[in-house]
Design a protein around this motif. Sequence first.
Motif, PDB file in Angstrom:
ATOM      1  N   GLU A 299       0.836  -1.199   0.000  1.00 11.24           N
ATOM      2  CA  GLU A 299       0.000   0.000   0.000  1.00 11.24           C
ATOM      3  C   GLU A 299       0.870   1.249   0.000  1.00 11.24           C
ATOM      4  OE1 GLU A 299      -3.270   0.324  -0.347  1.00 11.24           O
ATOM      5  OE2 GLU A 299      -3.422  -1.846  -0.597  1.00 11.24           O
ATOM      6  N   GLU A 300       2.007   1.173   0.720  1.00 12.66           N
ATOM      7  CA  GLU A 300       2.920   2.320   0.763  1.00 12.66           C
ATOM      8  C   GLU A 300       3.530   2.581  -0.611  1.00 12.66           C
ATOM      9  OE1 GLU A 300       2.919  -0.191   2.870  1.00 12.66           O
ATOM     10  OE2 GLU A 300       2.171   0.797   4.681  1.00 12.66           O
ATOM     11  N   ASP A 301       3.879   1.497  -1.333  1.00 11.28           N
ATOM     12  CA  ASP A 301       4.423   1.645  -2.684  1.00 11.28           C
ATOM     13  C   ASP A 301       3.413   2.314  -3.611  1.00 11.28           C
ATOM     14  OD1 ASP A 301       6.770   0.344  -1.949  1.00 11.28           O
ATOM     15  OD2 ASP A 301       6.014  -1.632  -2.551  1.00 11.28           O
ATOM     16  N   ILE A 302       2.170   1.844  -3.537  1.00  9.38           N
ATOM     17  CA  ILE A 302       1.106   2.375  -4.399  1.00  9.38           C
ATOM     18  C   ILE A 302       0.841   3.837  -4.075  1.00  9.38           C
ATOM     19  CG2 ILE A 302      -1.347   2.180  -4.966  1.00  9.38           C
ATOM     20  CD1 ILE A 302      -1.065  -0.847  -4.466  1.00  9.38           C
ATOM     21  N   GLU A 303       0.799   4.151  -2.781  1.00  9.08           N
ATOM     22  CA  GLU A 303       0.527   5.522  -2.359  1.00  9.08           C
ATOM     23  C   GLU A 303       1.642   6.466  -2.819  1.00  9.08           C
ATOM     24  OE1 GLU A 303      -1.622   8.578  -0.833  1.00  9.08           O
ATOM     25  OE2 GLU A 303      -2.256   6.463  -0.905  1.00  9.08           O
ATOM     26  N   ALA A 304       2.880   6.027  -2.720  1.00  9.50           N
ATOM     27  CA  ALA A 304       4.011   6.867  -3.118  1.00  9.50           C
ATOM     28  C   ALA A 304       3.983   7.160  -4.622  1.00  9.50           C
ATOM     29  CB  ALA A 304       5.324   6.186  -2.738  1.00  9.50           C
ATOM     30  N   LEU A 305       3.703   6.127  -5.431  1.00  9.42           N
ATOM     31  CA  LEU A 305       3.654   6.333  -6.882  1.00  9.42           C
ATOM     32  C   LEU A 305       2.436   7.163  -7.271  1.00  9.42           C
ATOM     33  CD1 LEU A 305       4.865   5.833  -9.635  1.00  9.42           C
ATOM     34  CD2 LEU A 305       3.682   3.624  -9.718  1.00  9.42           C
ATOM     35  N   HIS A 306       1.343   6.985  -6.557  1.00  9.74           N
ATOM     36  CA  HIS A 306       0.143   7.780  -6.820  1.00  9.74           C
ATOM     37  C   HIS A 306       0.427   9.266  -6.592  1.00  9.74           C
ATOM     38  CE1 HIS A 306      -4.074   9.227  -5.956  1.00  9.74           C
ATOM     39  NE2 HIS A 306      -4.272   8.512  -7.053  1.00  9.74           N
ATOM     40  N   LYS A 307       1.159   9.571  -5.530  1.00  9.86           N
ATOM     41  CA  LYS A 307       1.509  10.970  -5.251  1.00  9.86           C
ATOM     42  C   LYS A 307       2.424  11.535  -6.337  1.00  9.86           C
ATOM     43  CE  LYS A 307       0.960  10.905  -0.219  1.00  9.86           C
ATOM     44  NZ  LYS A 307       1.645  11.042   1.092  1.00  9.86           N
ATOM     45  N   ARG A 308       3.347  10.697  -6.832  1.00 12.21           N
ATOM     46  CA  ARG A 308       4.223  11.136  -7.923  1.00 12.21           C
ATOM     47  C   ARG A 308       3.398  11.432  -9.169  1.00 12.21           C
ATOM     48  NH1 ARG A 308       8.771   7.056  -9.310  1.00 12.21           N
ATOM     49  NH2 ARG A 308       9.161   8.676 -10.869  1.00 12.21           N
ATOM     50  N   TYR A 309       2.419  10.591  -9.428  1.00 12.13           N
ATOM     51  CA  TYR A 309       1.564  10.797 -10.598  1.00 12.13           C
ATOM     52  C   TYR A 309       0.768  12.097 -10.473  1.00 12.13           C
ATOM     53  CZ  TYR A 309      -1.937  10.032 -14.212  1.00 12.13           C
ATOM     54  OH  TYR A 309      -2.744  10.186 -15.319  1.00 12.13           O
ATOM     55  N   LEU A 310       0.182  12.336  -9.302  1.00 10.76           N
ATOM     56  CA  LEU A 310      -0.582  13.566  -9.081  1.00 10.76           C
ATOM     57  C   LEU A 310       0.298  14.800  -9.261  1.00 10.76           C
ATOM     58  CD1 LEU A 310      -2.789  12.683  -5.963  1.00 10.76           C
ATOM     59  CD2 LEU A 310      -3.430  12.656  -8.377  1.00 10.76           C
ATOM     60  N   SER A 311       1.515  14.706  -8.764  1.00 10.52           N
ATOM     61  CA  SER A 311       2.452  15.816  -8.888  1.00 10.52           C
ATOM     62  C   SER A 311       2.795  16.072 -10.354  1.00 10.52           C
ATOM     63  CB  SER A 311       3.723  15.515  -8.090  1.00 10.52           C
ATOM     64  OG  SER A 311       4.670  16.551  -8.239  1.00 10.52           O
ATOM     65  N   ALA A 312       3.024  14.998 -11.118  1.00  7.80           N
ATOM     66  CA  ALA A 312       3.351  15.136 -12.537  1.00  7.80           C
ATOM     67  C   ALA A 312       2.169  15.696 -13.317  1.00  7.80           C
ATOM     68  CB  ALA A 312       3.770  13.782 -13.102  1.00  7.80           C
ATOM     69  N   LEU A 313       0.969  15.277 -12.974  1.00  7.96           N
ATOM     70  CA  LEU A 313      -0.230  15.789 -13.640  1.00  7.96           C
ATOM     71  C   LEU A 313      -0.420  17.268 -13.347  1.00  7.96           C
ATOM     72  CD1 LEU A 313      -2.873  15.399 -15.216  1.00  7.96           C
ATOM     73  CD2 LEU A 313      -3.925  14.553 -13.094  1.00  7.96           C
TER      74      LEU A 313
END
Length: 335
Positions: A299-313
């Motif tokens: 869950e921590e891995d998914i959450e971290a990548l999700h935040k990176r995606y939001l930041s890139a968007l």
Amino acid sequence: MKVEFAPLNIPFARRLQTAAVLQWVFSFLLLAQCCVGIFIMLVLTRFWLFVSLYVLWLYLDWETPQAGGRRVQWVRNWSVWRFFKDYFPIKLVKTADLDPQYNYLLGFHPHGVLVAGAFSNFCTNYTGFSELFPGLTPYLHILPFWFRCPFFREYAMSVGLVSASKKSVNYVLSKENGGSAAVIVIGGAEESLDAHPGNLTLHILKRKGFIKIAMKRGAHLVPIFSFGENELYHQVSNPKGSWLREIQERMQKIMGFAMPLFHARGVFQYNFGVVPYRMPIHTVVGRPIPVTQVSNPTEEDIEALHKRYLSALQELFEENKEKYGIPEHKSLIFT
């Protein structure tokens, strides 16, 4: 209200553009229902044998929408799609190269009412995807429901549409030599209810399934923002908490797709109808986010990548918003 009629001296090319968009709207809203009706009518006629053979075909071909579909380049090259693209017009904008040795999961935002930008860019050959991103094959994922409609499913697959099921996305992203681009409209049907002109609300905070699939497959993530997508239609006011919004959300949960009450212009007048407004759409493809394959992401891995995606968007939007008419003080709203 005074009705504003279209002038008689409109160039023939513009009339063709309007006709192309009108048939697309019909295909999106009514073609599936018409195909089901034709199927039922054929059952009751002397063509029942043809229907029987088609049912056998459906049985044998049922999984194809989840196995890469069956695109037909001839259909994707129909001239009608060039007129469709020119009506708005729609332009695909590249910001970085996408190496075809990898597979990509492209997140498309916002949904809009009828996702015109996603269809034109990834289901036709007229906005230059193959030239901008050589070696990549795009697959636009839509609700599995549409592939249960006889006849319509064949037409949908011919332009490159495939199911949005997990099995389907996994299939596209499992190509060993890369070169596949799974395009997912992340906000889904729920987001279409917020597709009002000027609205920048994206339904994404709770949507992390695409992140998990990307990690399991090692597919690089690419954010896409389609400027102008929400400007094509006006919707009846349906703020959160209103009786209309509650009905729409209940119907969405029951049927699996949303029913926004939208309107724009007509064929011969500009005051009302279902033909979208002539508003330019610029679909900007962002820079890829490298993703390392993880068989069982936490869950921590998914959450971290999700935040990176939001930041890139967010970064993609901020870098391009002034180019495409978004006021400087406006920003994306994630919900």
